[in-house]
Design a protein around this motif. Sequence first.
Motif, PDB file in Angstrom:
ATOM      1  N   GLY A  77       3.112 -20.892  -8.814  1.00 12.73           N
ATOM      2  CA  GLY A  77       2.975 -19.684  -9.632  1.00 12.73           C
ATOM      3  C   GLY A  77       2.298 -18.560  -8.857  1.00 12.73           C
ATOM      4  N   ARG A  78       2.384 -17.338  -9.387  1.00 14.31           N
ATOM      5  CA  ARG A  78       1.689 -16.180  -8.808  1.00 14.31           C
ATOM      6  C   ARG A  78       0.838 -15.535  -9.892  1.00 14.31           C
ATOM      7  N   PRO A  79      -0.361 -15.043  -9.527  1.00 16.31           N
ATOM      8  CA  PRO A  79      -1.219 -14.403 -10.531  1.00 16.31           C
ATOM      9  C   PRO A  79      -0.724 -13.006 -10.904  1.00 16.31           C
ATOM     10  N   TYR A  80      -1.176 -12.559 -12.052  1.00 15.08           N
ATOM     11  CA  TYR A  80      -0.887 -11.182 -12.486  1.00 15.08           C
ATOM     12  C   TYR A  80      -1.785 -10.229 -11.706  1.00 15.08           C
ATOM     13  N   MET A  81      -1.203  -9.173 -11.130  1.00 21.54           N
ATOM     14  CA  MET A  81      -2.025  -8.129 -10.505  1.00 21.54           C
ATOM     15  C   MET A  81      -1.459  -6.774 -10.913  1.00 21.54           C
ATOM     16  N   VAL A  82      -2.358  -5.824 -11.205  1.00 19.46           N
ATOM     17  CA  VAL A  82      -1.896  -4.512 -11.661  1.00 19.46           C
ATOM     18  C   VAL A  82      -1.014  -3.854 -10.599  1.00 19.46           C
ATOM     19  N   THR A  83      -1.448  -3.918  -9.350  1.00 22.34           N
ATOM     20  CA  THR A  83      -0.707  -3.192  -8.301  1.00 22.34           C
ATOM     21  C   THR A  83       0.686  -3.794  -8.080  1.00 22.34           C
ATOM     22  N   THR A  84       0.771  -5.124  -8.067  1.00 23.25           N
ATOM     23  CA  THR A  84       2.094  -5.710  -7.787  1.00 23.25           C
ATOM     24  C   THR A  84       3.012  -5.590  -9.013  1.00 23.25           C
ATOM     25  N   GLU A  85       2.426  -5.530 -10.213  1.00 27.24           N
ATOM     26  CA  GLU A  85       3.255  -5.298 -11.403  1.00 27.24           C
ATOM     27  C   GLU A  85       3.922  -3.929 -11.318  1.00 27.24           C
ATOM     28  N   LEU A  86       3.125  -2.960 -10.838  1.00 21.35           N
ATOM     29  CA  LEU A  86       3.671  -1.605 -10.682  1.00 21.35           C
ATOM     30  C   LEU A  86       4.770  -1.573  -9.623  1.00 21.35           C
ATOM     31  N   THR A 206      -2.142   0.412  -0.349  1.00 23.66           N
ATOM     32  CA  THR A 206      -2.669   0.368  -1.717  1.00 23.66           C
ATOM     33  C   THR A 206      -2.336  -0.904  -2.497  1.00 23.66           C
ATOM     34  N   ILE A 207      -1.533  -1.806  -1.921  1.00 17.82           N
ATOM     35  CA  ILE A 207      -1.036  -2.929  -2.722  1.00 17.82           C
ATOM     36  C   ILE A 207      -1.830  -4.223  -2.499  1.00 17.82           C
ATOM     37  N   ALA A 208      -2.101  -4.963  -3.545  1.00 16.56           N
ATOM     38  CA  ALA A 208      -2.605  -6.343  -3.471  1.00 16.56           C
ATOM     39  C   ALA A 208      -3.679  -6.558  -2.414  1.00 16.56           C
ATOM     40  N   ARG A 209      -4.667  -5.632  -2.384  1.00 21.89           N
ATOM     41  CA  ARG A 209      -5.709  -5.760  -1.356  1.00 21.89           C
ATOM     42  C   ARG A 209      -6.945  -6.451  -1.906  1.00 21.89           C
ATOM     43  N   GLY A 210      -6.809  -7.056  -3.067  1.00 16.67           N
ATOM     44  CA  GLY A 210      -7.974  -7.682  -3.692  1.00 16.67           C
ATOM     45  C   GLY A 210      -8.899  -6.633  -4.276  1.00 16.67           C
ATOM     46  N   ASP A 211      -8.378  -5.392  -4.514  1.00 20.92           N
ATOM     47  CA  ASP A 211      -9.214  -4.327  -5.075  1.00 20.92           C
ATOM     48  C   ASP A 211      -9.592  -4.643  -6.520  1.00 20.92           C
ATOM     49  N   LEU A 212     -10.611  -3.927  -6.978  1.00 23.34           N
ATOM     50  CA  LEU A 212     -11.168  -4.254  -8.297  1.00 23.34           C
ATOM     51  C   LEU A 212     -10.136  -4.183  -9.417  1.00 23.34           C
ATOM     52  N   VAL A 213      -9.196  -3.222  -9.316  1.00 20.27           N
ATOM     53  CA  VAL A 213      -8.249  -3.068 -10.411  1.00 20.27           C
ATOM     54  C   VAL A 213      -7.320  -4.300 -10.538  1.00 20.27           C
ATOM     55  N   ASP A 214      -7.161  -5.024  -9.437  1.00 22.32           N
ATOM     56  CA  ASP A 214      -6.365  -6.259  -9.518  1.00 22.32           C
ATOM     57  C   ASP A 214      -7.181  -7.402 -10.134  1.00 22.32           C
ATOM     58  N   ILE A 215      -8.518  -7.259 -10.098  1.00 17.82           N
ATOM     59  CA  ILE A 215      -9.377  -8.306 -10.655  1.00 17.82           C
ATOM     60  C   ILE A 215      -9.678  -8.009 -12.130  1.00 17.82           C
ATOM     61  N   TYR A 216      -9.947  -6.726 -12.420  1.00 19.99           N
ATOM     62  CA  TYR A 216     -10.215  -6.321 -13.815  1.00 19.99           C
ATOM     63  C   TYR A 216      -9.124  -5.341 -14.243  1.00 19.99           C
ATOM     64  N   PRO A 217      -8.020  -5.825 -14.795  1.00 22.44           N
ATOM     65  CA  PRO A 217      -6.887  -4.942 -15.096  1.00 22.44           C
ATOM     66  C   PRO A 217      -7.247  -3.762 -16.002  1.00 22.44           C
ATOM     67  N   TRP A 218      -8.281  -3.912 -16.840  1.00 13.89           N
ATOM     68  CA  TRP A 218      -8.627  -2.807 -17.746  1.00 13.89           C
ATOM     69  C   TRP A 218      -9.107  -1.570 -16.986  1.00 13.89           C
ATOM     70  N   LEU A 219      -9.492  -1.719 -15.699  1.00 13.69           N
ATOM     71  CA  LEU A 219      -9.952  -0.565 -14.912  1.00 13.69           C
ATOM     72  C   LEU A 219      -8.838   0.462 -14.693  1.00 13.69           C
ATOM     73  N   ARG A 220      -7.587   0.045 -14.938  1.00 11.05           N
ATOM     74  CA  ARG A 220      -6.481   0.965 -14.663  1.00 11.05           C
ATOM     75  C   ARG A 220      -6.495   2.182 -15.582  1.00 11.05           C
ATOM     76  N   ILE A 221      -7.264   2.129 -16.675  1.00 12.98           N
ATOM     77  CA  ILE A 221      -7.311   3.287 -17.570  1.00 12.98           C
ATOM     78  C   ILE A 221      -8.171   4.413 -16.979  1.00 12.98           C
ATOM     79  N   PHE A 222      -8.960   4.110 -15.951  1.00  9.50           N
ATOM     80  CA  PHE A 222      -9.773   5.155 -15.325  1.00  9.50           C
ATOM     81  C   PHE A 222      -9.016   5.777 -14.158  1.00  9.50           C
ATOM     82  N   PRO A 223      -9.320   7.066 -13.838  1.00  9.46           N
ATOM     83  CA  PRO A 223      -8.635   7.690 -12.691  1.00  9.46           C
ATOM     84  C   PRO A 223      -8.876   6.873 -11.434  1.00  9.46           C
ATOM     85  N   ASN A 224      -7.822   6.682 -10.675  1.00 10.57           N
ATOM     86  CA  ASN A 224      -7.915   5.828  -9.485  1.00 10.57           C
ATOM     87  C   ASN A 224      -6.929   6.371  -8.445  1.00 10.57           C
TER      88      ASN A 224
END
Length: 484
Positions: A77-86, A206-224
């Motif tokens: 399996g692969r984990p969910y990440m905000v950046t790779t979903e985009l 910018t992709i799948a670098r282990g950045d915070l937004v991939d760890i806490y998906p709710w951070l995507r609502i803030f400007p980034n």
Amino acid sequence: LGLRQSSSGMPCLPRLPLLGSLLSLRSELPPHLLFTRLTHTYGKLYTLYMGPHLAVVVNDYTHAREVLLGKGREFAGRPYMVTTELLTRGGKDIAFADYSPLWKSQRRLVHSAFSLFGEGSSKLQTIVLEAADCLVAELLSPRAQRECLGNSVCEGVCKCVCLDPAAAVLRAVTNVVCRLVFSGNYSSGDPELREVMDYNDGIVQTIARGDLVDIYPWLRIFPNKDLEKLKACVKVRDNLLTTKLEEHKESLTPGDPRDLLDALLEGKSSGGESGLSDDHVLMTAAEAFGAGVETTSTTILWAIAFLLHHPEVQERVQAELDECVGVERAPLLSDRTRMPVLDSVLCEVMRIRPVSPLLIPHIAMQDTSIGGHPVAKGTRVLVNMWAIHHDPQQWDQPESFRPERFLDSSGQRVTPPTFMPFGAGPRVCVGESLARMELFLFLSRLLQRCHLTVPQGGSLPDLQGRYGVVLQPPRYTLTIRSRT
Ligand code: HEM
Ligand code: PLO
């Protein structure tokens, strides 16, 4: 040793509510080196929390083999990440898509499409050799000689050229992949080629670098800023590839696929792979494109950097080329088995600087175990290929560049099982054989026609990689002299 243990019984890094182990992971070191260093305290198999997510870090061959091969299906399996979903329209690609029957048939389709161009077909060979010739011509062109960085020293008298090879290598590799994926062919300076290279670069940053937004998906609502950049690059990619897709739909001849896009369109409509949408076709083509460019160009640039550090190895490769191929013709794929020295150099480059030192994170799809320790469904697994390729118990002087370790006493190529730059098992790289052929052809042609050295008074390339979704070498300059 008094170390904390997770419920699985494996040692665990200290953990705080919400933050998980992030405080212990703050470091100057890139993750693959930090994880390797942590083995001194925690052993080769330990766990940590990326925010709320439990992850097992595997740093040795035996457990990597269990995860990738023995229980490959359970850990596919692969984990969910905000950046790779985009990037992938919600996992409609292969690399970042979770395990599913559709993913399996997509993989099969890409595999069979690649065999159309690869082994048994001269198409790839023709395309790569043409691109390699353009590369050499560009590197040694009168323009390159005029712009040579060494002119202030030699005033253009010597015929060698001193430059940073990154842009030319990237352009050459991009062109090969453009031809394989949608039959595109660009001359240097083409604005569309520039566009492709720019968006790829933006995505890599910018992709799948282990950045915070991939760890806490709710951070995507803030400007980034990074997320905005990623979205902009994805938009450019989508515009470009959608045009190619529409053109292909109109001009496709059934039963005669010209490229990967044709093969995917055929697979989609043949009914055998039902469930594939236009989005799947687009995301799969975009991914083959991105993977094809970034991995191959990075490996070529690492290979050149190590050859500059080891001129005696370059000489050995050139002696082999002179003996097996000569100067009259270009090297061919059929020469590969007779050229173990070059092959061993490529292996050693991929061992010492694996382009993907932590692979792509895997996830346990069911309750299972590693090394007898229970692992719950949903646990992430990070396979530290860097640690495996640098394990002193498996490799003699792992930090030294020694291609001979891939040759036996009679000079024939051998592959130790602990060498896995492409991963292994159900998630093994789909482009492995394509990549190996391409790397062989590019490097053999380059070294047959050019001699590469460090510029007079210049310094050797830095060999520390820049960690990202691929481990890239820093920029460097070299001097190129024609061998003919
Ligand atoms: C996956 C390495 C070239 C397409 C991977 C993985 C690695 C890798 C380590 C992840 C395995 C895992 O997560 O367990 C490399 C190296 C290359 C290379 C070292 C060249 C030097 C290519 C090329 C293509 C490609 C040329 C396509 C044209 C893919 C795809 C996946 C993948 C689609 C995802 C497979 C999956 O998740 O099922 N590669 N790769 N790669 N690679 Fe490559
Ligand atoms: C490279 C930039 C592209 O624009 C998008 C892309 C797609 C597939 C990715 C690739 C990037 C980087 C290297 C990856 C590849 C899939 C498999 C490969 C991650 C992000 C490796 C080495 O695992």
